[in-house]
Design an enzyme around this catalytic site. Structure first.
Site, PDB file in Angstrom:
ATOM      1  CB  SER A 143      -0.845   0.095   1.358  1.00 49.20           C
ATOM      2  OG  SER A 143      -1.504   1.266   1.417  1.00 49.20           O
ATOM      3  CE1 TYR A 202      -4.876  -1.949   4.810  1.00 55.54           C
ATOM      4  CE2 TYR A 202      -3.621   0.157   4.583  1.00 55.54           C
ATOM      5  CZ  TYR A 202      -4.124  -1.100   4.057  1.00 55.54           C
ATOM      6  OH  TYR A 202      -4.212  -1.138   2.628  1.00 55.54           O
TER       7      TYR A 202
END
Length: 256
Positions: A147, A160
């Site tokens: 990501s 996350y």
């Protein structure tokens, strides 16, 4: 070029492929000639995803392999059984993931654990199970999905961010251990894309306005724009690319 980037005769397992990025990558790999193995825990959703791919690519070879990627033993049983009964998995795309947003001081411990299991343990579980077979054949392609949060943080998603940083370093470790066996292990780091995982952000006009201003490309990414990177890292074109994190993010990670 078709020989360099083509995937005909290769089989790709894509985890978390019933929707979003995983589905887009599975469809893109099918269009490039690969046979596809869809994965998820919900057999009905995977069945619908299979029909959607076949509707677009009627000639595609699409199978389903339902198992929980967070369960190490279940992942190994499923992959060993598939290899024995159906044949080799040549390409693995570790895409399964989840998100939970909360201020770090209030972040629920059980959600933190769920993030660890879904976003990072799954990459180890499935990656190890598939790599054991790839090593025996002396070849294989592993593509992990990181990501933009691999490199950047944003309020409310610290756990996350931690998991995606771990995926990047696990990718480097995979390359370091397994390159000698003929495997290439790389990752794609998407920026902000219109996906079910980001539905709340897409629906927020204030966030979208901020994102368009913050991203040099000035917009949300479309999941189809990740396919080229995945085909490249899954094909012979990337034969000497190993341990690399490829950012596909509209230049957000390189700008202030």
């Amino acid at each position: 070029m078709q020989t360099t980037f083509g995937l005909t005769g290769r089989r790709a397992l894509v985890t978390g492929s019933s929707q979003g990025i995983g589905f887009a990558l599975a469809l893109g790999l099918a269009k490039a000639g690969a046979s596809i193995v869809l994965n998820g825990r919900d057999a009905a959703k995977i069945g619908r995803a299979r029909q959607d791919i076949l509707h677009t690519c009627p000639e595609a070879d699409v199978q389903a392999l339902c198992f929980d990627v967070t369960d190490h033993a279940a992942a190994r049983r499923a992959i060993d059984g598939f290899e024995l009964g159906q044949g080799p998995i040549d390409i693995l795309v570790n895409n399964a993931g989840m998100q939970h947003r909360s201020p770090l001081e209030d972040f629920p411990a059980e959600r933190f654990e769920a993030l660890l299991q879904t976003n990072i343990a799954s990459v180890f579980n499935v990656g190890q199970a598939v790599a054991r077979h790839m090593i025996g054949r002396g070849r294989g392609k592993i593509v992990n999905i990181c990501s933009v949060q691999t490199a950047l943080a944003r309020p409310g998603i610290a756990p996350y961010t931690a998991t995606k940083g771990a995926v990047a370093n696990l990718t480097k470790g995979m390359a370091t251990d397994w390159a000698q066996h003929g495997l290439t292990c790389n990752a794609i780091a998407p920026g902000y894309f219109e996906t079910p995982l980001n539905a709340a952000l897409v629906a927020d006009p204030e966030f979208t306005a901020w994102l368009k201003k913050r991203t040099p490309a000035g917009r949300w990414g479309k999941v189809e724009e990740l396919v080229g990177a995945c085909v490249f890292l899954s094909s012979g074109a990337s034969s000497f690319v190993n341990g690399h994190i490829l950012f596909v993010d509209g230049a957000i990670s390189v700008s202030l």
